[in-house]
Design an enzyme around this catalytic site. Structure first.
Site, PDB file in Angstrom:
ATOM      1  N   TYR A  53     -27.687 -38.633 -22.785  1.00  0.00           N
ATOM      2  CA  TYR A  53     -26.629 -38.973 -23.743  1.00  0.00           C
ATOM      3  C   TYR A  53     -26.777 -40.435 -24.132  1.00  0.00           C
ATOM      4  O   TYR A  53     -26.139 -41.339 -23.586  1.00  0.00           O
ATOM      5  CB  TYR A  53     -25.231 -38.675 -23.180  1.00  0.00           C
ATOM      6  CG  TYR A  53     -24.971 -37.205 -22.936  1.00  0.00           C
ATOM      7  CD1 TYR A  53     -25.799 -36.229 -23.492  1.00  0.00           C
ATOM      8  CD2 TYR A  53     -23.905 -36.761 -22.167  1.00  0.00           C
ATOM      9  CE1 TYR A  53     -25.588 -34.882 -23.267  1.00  0.00           C
ATOM     10  CE2 TYR A  53     -23.678 -35.410 -21.944  1.00  0.00           C
ATOM     11  CZ  TYR A  53     -24.533 -34.475 -22.489  1.00  0.00           C
ATOM     12  OH  TYR A  53     -24.319 -33.140 -22.268  1.00  0.00           O
ATOM     13  N   PRO A 209     -16.674 -26.855 -26.061  1.00  0.00           N
ATOM     14  CA  PRO A 209     -15.629 -25.822 -26.036  1.00  0.00           C
ATOM     15  C   PRO A 209     -14.800 -25.763 -27.315  1.00  0.00           C
ATOM     16  O   PRO A 209     -14.201 -24.734 -27.610  1.00  0.00           O
ATOM     17  CB  PRO A 209     -14.750 -26.240 -24.838  1.00  0.00           C
ATOM     18  CG  PRO A 209     -14.978 -27.707 -24.695  1.00  0.00           C
ATOM     19  CD  PRO A 209     -16.413 -27.922 -25.071  1.00  0.00           C
TER      20      PRO A 209
HETATM   21  N1  NAP Z   1     -25.291 -28.831 -21.221  1.00  0.00           N
HETATM   22  C1  NAP Z   1     -25.546 -28.985 -22.499  1.00  0.00           C
HETATM   23  O1  NAP Z   1     -26.616 -28.621 -23.006  1.00  0.00           O
HETATM   24  C2  NAP Z   1     -24.503 -29.632 -23.353  1.00  0.00           C
HETATM   25  C3  NAP Z   1     -24.627 -29.624 -24.752  1.00  0.00           C
HETATM   26  C4  NAP Z   1     -23.602 -30.229 -25.508  1.00  0.00           C
HETATM   27  C5  NAP Z   1     -22.519 -30.801 -24.860  1.00  0.00           C
HETATM   28  N2  NAP Z   1     -22.443 -30.830 -23.497  1.00  0.00           N
HETATM   29  C6  NAP Z   1     -21.298 -31.426 -22.776  1.00  0.00           C
HETATM   30  O2  NAP Z   1     -20.113 -30.786 -23.206  1.00  0.00           O
HETATM   31  C7  NAP Z   1     -19.190 -31.759 -23.667  1.00  0.00           C
HETATM   32  C8  NAP Z   1     -18.308 -31.181 -24.758  1.00  0.00           C
HETATM   33  O3  NAP Z   1     -19.076 -30.787 -25.874  1.00  0.00           O
HETATM   34  P1  NAP Z   1     -19.104 -31.627 -27.241  1.00  0.00           P
HETATM   35  O4  NAP Z   1     -18.652 -32.997 -27.004  1.00  0.00           O
HETATM   36  O5  NAP Z   1     -20.445 -31.395 -27.829  1.00  0.00           O
HETATM   37  O6  NAP Z   1     -18.109 -30.808 -28.193  1.00  0.00           O
HETATM   38  P2  NAP Z   1     -16.556 -30.444 -28.172  1.00  0.00           P
HETATM   39  O7  NAP Z   1     -15.969 -30.765 -26.863  1.00  0.00           O
HETATM   40  O8  NAP Z   1     -16.455 -29.069 -28.664  1.00  0.00           O
HETATM   41  O9  NAP Z   1     -15.997 -31.396 -29.300  1.00  0.00           O
HETATM   42  C9  NAP Z   1     -15.966 -32.787 -29.119  1.00  0.00           C
HETATM   43  C10 NAP Z   1     -15.081 -33.397 -30.170  1.00  0.00           C
HETATM   44  O10 NAP Z   1     -13.799 -32.820 -30.082  1.00  0.00           O
HETATM   45  C11 NAP Z   1     -12.833 -33.734 -30.465  1.00  0.00           C
HETATM   46  N3  NAP Z   1     -11.622 -33.397 -29.700  1.00  0.00           N
HETATM   47  C12 NAP Z   1     -11.496 -33.391 -28.342  1.00  0.00           C
HETATM   48  N4  NAP Z   1     -10.268 -32.984 -27.981  1.00  0.00           N
HETATM   49  C13 NAP Z   1      -9.595 -32.755 -29.143  1.00  0.00           C
HETATM   50  C14 NAP Z   1      -8.264 -32.339 -29.410  1.00  0.00           C
HETATM   51  N5  NAP Z   1      -7.425 -32.068 -28.421  1.00  0.00           N
HETATM   52  N6  NAP Z   1      -7.902 -32.199 -30.729  1.00  0.00           N
HETATM   53  C15 NAP Z   1      -8.788 -32.466 -31.724  1.00  0.00           C
HETATM   54  N7  NAP Z   1     -10.072 -32.875 -31.516  1.00  0.00           N
HETATM   55  C16 NAP Z   1     -10.460 -33.011 -30.237  1.00  0.00           C
HETATM   56  C17 NAP Z   1     -13.353 -35.103 -30.086  1.00  0.00           C
HETATM   57  O11 NAP Z   1     -12.977 -36.014 -31.091  1.00  0.00           O
HETATM   58  P3  NAP Z   1     -12.935 -37.604 -30.849  1.00  0.00           P
HETATM   59  O12 NAP Z   1     -14.359 -38.012 -30.609  1.00  0.00           O
HETATM   60  O13 NAP Z   1     -12.381 -38.099 -32.131  1.00  0.00           O
HETATM   61  O14 NAP Z   1     -12.102 -37.862 -29.651  1.00  0.00           O
HETATM   62  C18 NAP Z   1     -14.859 -34.880 -29.951  1.00  0.00           C
HETATM   63  O15 NAP Z   1     -15.632 -35.599 -30.864  1.00  0.00           O
HETATM   64  C19 NAP Z   1     -20.085 -32.908 -24.138  1.00  0.00           C
HETATM   65  O16 NAP Z   1     -19.367 -34.100 -24.317  1.00  0.00           O
HETATM   66  C20 NAP Z   1     -21.103 -32.919 -23.036  1.00  0.00           C
HETATM   67  O17 NAP Z   1     -20.570 -33.561 -21.892  1.00  0.00           O
HETATM   68  C21 NAP Z   1     -23.421 -30.234 -22.752  1.00  0.00           C
END
Ligand code: NAP
Length: 286
Positions: A53, A209
């Protein structure tokens, strides 16, 4: 705080994903630290990160270092936080994600993560993604060696199918504690892995998620049933999404990514949102 377990560690039932704070489009460090502190303040005790990251080629581990600094500067309770990191993905700096699942690389990556996190053993180390160039058993074998050597306290895998989950658990001698796969209203095809984790008592950490960094804000406009239930409860569609996931099985621990205190707090509030059987049915039509 509602808790769930990963191996023998109790964590908040909703964690924090660190990716949005360190890849392309990331905010300044002050805002990221405020988001991490908001999570700790709200009782979050699981933070997900990865050495990959980062944005530029010369800043591997940007997110691990940021999280370690922010947890240390929080001042209280930080030692009770499980920082879960990963190895096996690389970012050459051109926006792409490449793979190296070789045992030599994974062991070297783990040593570097240990230094950045400033710990003697990593709380949860996850093999990030299967590398088609390396037999899966060899990659997971490296994770087992790290566990046996005491470099990591617990072992997880990510982006694995049911066969790989069973294989990894066998290689690890029944010590696989978590599986991190993509799962959201937009991506429901990992239900078989979720079900298998529930059967085996292994934590299931849905990644992206809310649909991923660029789509999370539109969850309500993309999925009408989530918006409708959210309106009825007077909460965000994102909260409904996290509550829906938590209701799927006691092994589910979502890790929504955030880079703002407001979104962190909104997501954590999903822990107090109880959805009825009828509402869950509307979110999961047959
Ligand atoms: N293992 C893997 O291959 C893999 C791949 C992708 C991700 N991940 C992990 O999974 C985590 C989550 O996935 P992601 O970050 O890709 O996507 P996500 O959690 O689906 O979406 C992240 C975005 O959601 C917004 N958000 C969070 N809570 C919210 C709420 N209550 N209301 C409105 N918007 C909200 C945030 O906005 P703001 O930035 O404006 O706060 C953030 O930019 C990652 O951070 C990482 O740690 C793992």
């Amino acid at each position: 705080m509602h808790t769930r377990t990963i191996g023998d560690v109790k964590v908040s039932a909703i964690g924090l994903g660190g990716m949005p704070m360190s890849i392309e489009g990331r905010p300044d460090e002050q805002r990221s630290v405020a988001a991490i502190h908001a999570a700790l303040e709200a009782g979050v005790t699981l933070i997900d990160t990865a050495d990959a990251y980062h944005r530029d080629a010369d800043e591997v581990g940007h997110n691990e270092s940021l999280i370690a600094r922010a947890v240390a500067s929080f001042g209280r309770g930080g030692s009770e936080v499980l920082i879960a990191t990963k190895g096996g993905h690389l970012r050459p700096g051109d926006g792409s994600w490449t793979l190296d699942g070789s045992p030599e690389y994974l062991k070297q990556a783990c040593e570097a993560s240990l230094k950045r996190l400033g710990v003697e053993a990593i709380g949860l180390y996850q093999f990030h993604r299967p590398d088609p160039k390396v037999p899966y058993a060899e990659s997971v074998g490296a994770i087992r060696d790290l566990l046996d050597a005491g470099k990591i306290r617990a072992a997880g895998i990510s982006n694995a199918n049911p066969e790989q989950i069973r294989q990894a658990n066998e290689i690890l001698g029944g010590r696989l504690v978590s599986v991190q796969n993509q799962f959201s209203p937009a991506f429901r095809s990992s239900e078989p892995e979720l079900d298998l984790c529930a059967e085996l008592g292994i934590a299931f950490l849905p990644w992206s998620p809310l649909g991923g960094i660029s789509q999370a804000g539109q969850l309500g406009s993309r999925f009408a049933a989530f918006a409708e239930v959210a309106r009825e409860h007077g909460v965000s569609a994102q909260q409904v999404c996290l509550a829906w996931m938590l209701a799927k099985a006691p092994v589910v621990v979502p890790i929504p990514g955030s880079s703002r205190p407001e979104t962190v707090r909104d997501s954590v509030a999903a822990l107090d949102l109880n959805l009825s059987f009828e509402e869950l049915g509307r979110l999961d039509p047959a």
